[in-house]
Structure formats: structure tokens, C-alpha cells
Design a protein around this motif. Structure first.
Motif, mmCIF file in Angstrom:
data_model
loop_
_atom_site.group_PDB
_atom_site.id
_atom_site.type_symbol
_atom_site.label_atom_id
_atom_site.label_comp_id
_atom_site.label_asym_id
_atom_site.label_seq_id
_atom_site.Cartn_x
_atom_site.Cartn_y
_atom_site.Cartn_z
ATOM 1 N N LEU A 127 0.825 -1.200 0.000
ATOM 2 C CA LEU A 127 0.000 0.000 0.000
ATOM 3 C C LEU A 127 0.865 1.258 0.000
ATOM 4 C CD1 LEU A 127 -2.508 -1.168 2.763
ATOM 5 C CD2 LEU A 127 -2.736 -1.434 0.282
ATOM 6 N N PRO A 128 0.352 2.364 -0.534
ATOM 7 C CA PRO A 128 1.121 3.612 -0.498
ATOM 8 C C PRO A 128 1.297 4.167 0.915
ATOM 9 C CG PRO A 128 -1.080 3.989 -1.372
ATOM 10 C CD PRO A 128 -0.908 2.508 -1.284
ATOM 11 N N ALA A 129 0.379 3.809 1.807
ATOM 12 C CA ALA A 129 0.480 4.203 3.215
ATOM 13 C C ALA A 129 0.028 3.030 4.064
ATOM 14 C CB ALA A 129 -0.378 5.427 3.507
ATOM 15 N N PRO A 130 0.693 2.760 5.179
ATOM 16 C CA PRO A 130 0.339 1.579 5.991
ATOM 17 C C PRO A 130 -1.003 1.735 6.691
ATOM 18 C CG PRO A 130 1.992 2.903 7.115
ATOM 19 C CD PRO A 130 1.830 3.509 5.758
ATOM 20 N N VAL A 131 -1.596 0.599 6.999
ATOM 21 C CA VAL A 131 -2.782 0.582 7.848
ATOM 22 C C VAL A 131 -2.301 0.742 9.282
ATOM 23 C CG1 VAL A 131 -4.858 -0.686 8.502
ATOM 24 C CG2 VAL A 131 -3.849 -1.020 6.222
ATOM 25 N N PRO A 132 -2.749 1.772 9.989
ATOM 26 C CA PRO A 132 -2.215 2.008 11.337
ATOM 27 C C PRO A 132 -2.639 0.929 12.317
ATOM 28 C CG PRO A 132 -4.067 3.466 10.890
ATOM 29 C CD PRO A 132 -3.753 2.762 9.602
ATOM 30 N N PRO A 133 -1.967 0.844 13.466
ATOM 31 C CA PRO A 133 -2.361 -0.131 14.486
ATOM 32 C C PRO A 133 -3.841 -0.017 14.818
ATOM 33 C CG PRO A 133 -0.282 0.895 15.074
ATOM 34 C CD PRO A 133 -0.799 1.641 13.877
ATOM 35 N N HIS A 134 -4.536 -1.143 14.755
ATOM 36 C CA HIS A 134 -5.966 -1.238 15.056
ATOM 37 C C HIS A 134 -6.815 -0.381 14.116
ATOM 38 C CE1 HIS A 134 -4.547 -3.367 18.554
ATOM 39 N NE2 HIS A 134 -3.834 -2.314 18.923
ATOM 40 N N GLY A 135 -6.229 0.032 13.003
ATOM 41 C CA GLY A 135 -6.974 0.780 12.001
ATOM 42 C C GLY A 135 -7.677 -0.154 11.028
ATOM 43 N N THR A 136 -8.571 0.417 10.240
ATOM 44 C CA THR A 136 -9.359 -0.367 9.289
ATOM 45 C C THR A 136 -9.111 0.117 7.874
ATOM 46 O OG1 THR A 136 -11.086 -0.832 10.921
ATOM 47 C CG2 THR A 136 -11.695 -1.030 8.608
ATOM 48 N N LEU A 137 -8.969 -0.824 6.955
ATOM 49 C CA LEU A 137 -8.726 -0.548 5.546
ATOM 50 C C LEU A 137 -9.935 -0.982 4.726
ATOM 51 C CD1 LEU A 137 -6.715 -0.103 3.037
ATOM 52 C CD2 LEU A 137 -6.374 -2.582 3.196
ATOM 53 N N THR A 138 -10.283 -0.162 3.720
ATOM 54 C CA THR A 138 -11.258 -0.559 2.713
ATOM 55 C C THR A 138 -10.526 -0.692 1.388
ATOM 56 O OG1 THR A 138 -13.088 0.550 3.832
ATOM 57 C CG2 THR A 138 -13.383 0.042 1.507
ATOM 58 N N LEU A 139 -10.709 -1.829 0.730
ATOM 59 C CA LEU A 139 -10.007 -2.097 -0.519
ATOM 60 C C LEU A 139 -10.999 -2.709 -1.507
ATOM 61 C CD1 LEU A 139 -7.093 -2.022 -1.719
ATOM 62 C CD2 LEU A 139 -6.870 -4.410 -1.006
ATOM 63 N N ASP A 140 -11.113 -2.106 -2.691
ATOM 64 C CA ASP A 140 -12.005 -2.615 -3.721
ATOM 65 C C ASP A 140 -11.220 -3.477 -4.701
ATOM 66 O OD1 ASP A 140 -14.451 -1.458 -2.873
ATOM 67 O OD2 ASP A 140 -13.809 0.487 -3.653
ATOM 68 N N LEU A 141 -11.563 -4.757 -4.750
ATOM 69 C CA LEU A 141 -10.880 -5.719 -5.605
ATOM 70 C C LEU A 141 -11.754 -6.052 -6.811
ATOM 71 C CD1 LEU A 141 -9.871 -8.195 -2.752
ATOM 72 C CD2 LEU A 141 -8.423 -6.423 -3.741
ATOM 73 N N ALA A 142 -11.110 -6.220 -7.968
ATOM 74 C CA ALA A 142 -11.800 -6.719 -9.157
ATOM 75 C C ALA A 142 -10.973 -7.860 -9.719
ATOM 76 C CB ALA A 142 -11.978 -5.613 -10.195
ATOM 77 N N TRP A 143 -11.634 -8.950 -10.101
ATOM 78 C CA TRP A 143 -10.894 -10.104 -10.598
ATOM 79 C C TRP A 143 -11.733 -10.870 -11.611
ATOM 80 C CZ3 TRP A 143 -14.046 -10.511 -6.458
ATOM 81 C CH2 TRP A 143 -14.772 -11.692 -6.280
ATOM 82 N N GLU A 144 -11.037 -11.724 -12.344
ATOM 83 C CA GLU A 144 -11.670 -12.682 -13.233
ATOM 84 C C GLU A 144 -11.113 -14.065 -12.917
ATOM 85 O OE1 GLU A 144 -12.257 -11.643 -17.459
ATOM 86 O OE2 GLU A 144 -11.142 -9.810 -16.976
ATOM 87 N N ALA A 145 -11.898 -15.066 -13.233
ATOM 88 C CA ALA A 145 -11.447 -16.429 -12.961
ATOM 89 C C ALA A 145 -12.080 -17.390 -13.959
ATOM 90 C CB ALA A 145 -11.804 -16.852 -11.542
ATOM 91 N N ARG A 146 -11.396 -18.487 -14.169
ATOM 92 C CA ARG A 146 -11.961 -19.595 -14.946
ATOM 93 C C ARG A 146 -12.132 -20.763 -13.992
ATOM 94 N NH1 ARG A 146 -10.797 -23.939 -18.772
ATOM 95 N NH2 ARG A 146 -12.279 -23.768 -20.487
#
Length: 273
Positions: free
Chosen positions: A148-167
């Protein structure tokens, strides 16, 4: 002559209190820390065995140390080639006549992360690095990291939007497609477990995120899952949790929605009528 004696004993059983309401949400206080939770929007095209999906991951850094590198599983890449750690393990265990050892050219599956965006729009996908913590097998792509460009702080919460494809692979190891039936187990990019002292004896925060082996089980944090699953109208869907919605779409598909708190995974299956 002895006559058998039959004695009936009635035992009163008090039902356990309900833990979840009719929508899959826990009643009262949370039953877990809900460290890793997901909101899915997924489409499955059975004719191509193709999955396209997005997931909003909400993850909490349970440790007292900032975390800038996150570890993930891409389990279905275990079924992408004959030299994955899973496939090698099958051969070593003498299982070459089943599982991936019996695969033909069209039976393989895979998972490909397309993007991993932070709330400000930054895409962490370019930082993806395939990791091989167990055996240095460069042909295995079942574990990856994102920095990540900046760390998730201690006891902090991260939101991350993932997009993927699969077979979807041919059915193997509790996942895959067979005739009219498809089982989705360990099917999405799934964050590993950051263990914190004294959990399992660790002395410092440590990521527990192993490659997919032929003889190992799965390990994950608890969380809440809210899944919208779009499939052809001819398919029947069953999934983890409680069905909270069903929407028929103009293109001949149906979107099923399921929800469940306080579980470590979300699995589902789809079957053509």
C-alpha cells in the motif's frame, strides 16, 4: 424365560437461543471480531466457466504495528498448471489418476486480479508480487502480496475494492465444474491472517498465508459476507447464509443475494435445471 424390558425416558431439551435473525445478521453482540468482511458482486457464465467479480474488503489491523504489505490467497491458481505446488503434491502422494493429474487441456482454471483500489482511487495492483513462502516454487501462484502507499495504522481499518476474473477448473478439491454443476469453494482473492501475540505462539505480528497444498486445510479470519451472485435464469443457486433478495434481469439472468455475519468463508454452488 427372560422377557426383554424396554424403558422409555423423556428428556426435556431447551432450544439454544437464536444467534442470527432471518436476514443472517447476528443477534446481540457480534460473535466474532469481524476482522475481514466482504461485499461481493459476481457474475458467472457457465458456458465459458467464466467468473467476473468485484469485492469490497474491509480489513482491520488487529496488531500494534502498522501494516503496509497485505498477503492474499488466489487458491484457484493451484489448478492452473501441472507444476503448481498443489499438483506436485498430488503426484508425490500418488494421486495422479485423480484431481489435476487427470486434467485434459480444457480442464485447467485460474484467478487473475484486475485491480485493487483504495478509497482515493489509487490502484495497488501494480505492486502485486507472487510469493512462495513454503517451497520457492516460482510456478505456483496461489499467494500474492500488495504493498500500500500508506500503511494501515495499528488497530486501524482498511477498505479495498478488488476486481478479478477467474476460470472455473474441472471439479477438484471441493471446487470446480462438472456437467451441470459448479461448486465455488475458496474462489475469490482472500486476505490471509495476520496473527498477533500470543496467538498460536507468535512473538511479533506475523502473516499466516500459505500456498495451496494437496494435503492442507484453509485458515481465515471471521467476518461478514454480503454477496450478489448473477447467473443464468436456468440455474439454481445455494450459498452460505440467508437469501435476502432475488432480482430477475432483462438479459435472462437472475441476481441472488445472500448475507451472513461471523463466518470465515463464503461458498456457493450453482446447478443448471
Amino acid at each position: 424365560m427372560l422377557i426383554p424390558l424396554t424403558v422409555s425416558v423423556l428428556v426435556a431439551v431447551t432450544p439454544a437461543p437464536a444467534r442470527f435473525d432471518s436476514s443472517g445478521r447476528s443477534i446481540g453482540a457480534p460473535l466474532s471480531e469481524r476482522t475481514a468482511s466482504y461485499v461481493f458482486d459476481v457474475r458467472y457464465e457457465p458456458a465459458r466457466r467464466h467468473v467476473s467479480g468485484t469485492a469490497r474488503l474491509t480489513w482491520t489491523n488487529r496488531s500494534a504495528v502498522p501494516q503496509s504489505t497485505l498477503w492474499f490467497h488466489a487458491y484457484w491458481n493451484a489448478f492452473s498448471n501441472a507444476d503448481s505446488t498443489f499438483s506436485r503434491g498430488e503426484r508425490q502422494g500418488g494421486s495422479s489418476r485423480s484431481g489435476t493429474g487427470a486434467y485434459g487441456r480444457d480442464d485447467w482454471g485460474w484467478t487473475e486480479l484486475r485491480s485493487a483500489r483504495l478509497p482515493d482511487g489509487t490502484d495497488a495492483r501494480p505492486t502485486l508480487r507472487w510469493e512462495h513462502p513454503d517451497d520457492e516454487n516460482a510456478l505456483d501462484r496461489t499467494v500474492f502480496t500488495l504493498t500500500l502507499p500508506a500503511p494501515v495504522p495499528p488497530h486501524g481499518t482498511l477498505t479495498l475494492d478488488l476486481a478479478w476474473e477467474a476460470r472455473v477448473p474441472k471439479v477438484v478439491a471441493r471446487s470446480g465444474a462438472y456437467k451441470k454443476y459448479t461448486l465455488f469453494g475458496q474462489w475469490f482473492p482472500k486476505i490471509g491472517v495476520l496473527e498477533v501475540p500470543p496467538q498460536r505462539g507468535v512473538r511479533t505480528p506475523t502473516w499466516n498465508c500459505h500456498q495451496f497444498h494437496a494435503t492442507t486445510e484453509f485458515y481465515a479470519d471471521f467476518g461478514s459476507y454480503d454477496a450478489s451472485l448473477t447467473v443464468p435464469r436456468t440455474m439454481v443457486v445455494e450459498a452460505t447464509g440467508v437469501r435476502t433478495g432475488r432480482t430477475e434481469n432483462p438479459d435472462g439472468t437472475v441476481t441472488h443475494r445472500f448475507y451472513q455475519d461471523d463466518v470465515i468463508d463464503f461458498a456457493w454452488r450453482a446447478r443448471s435445471r
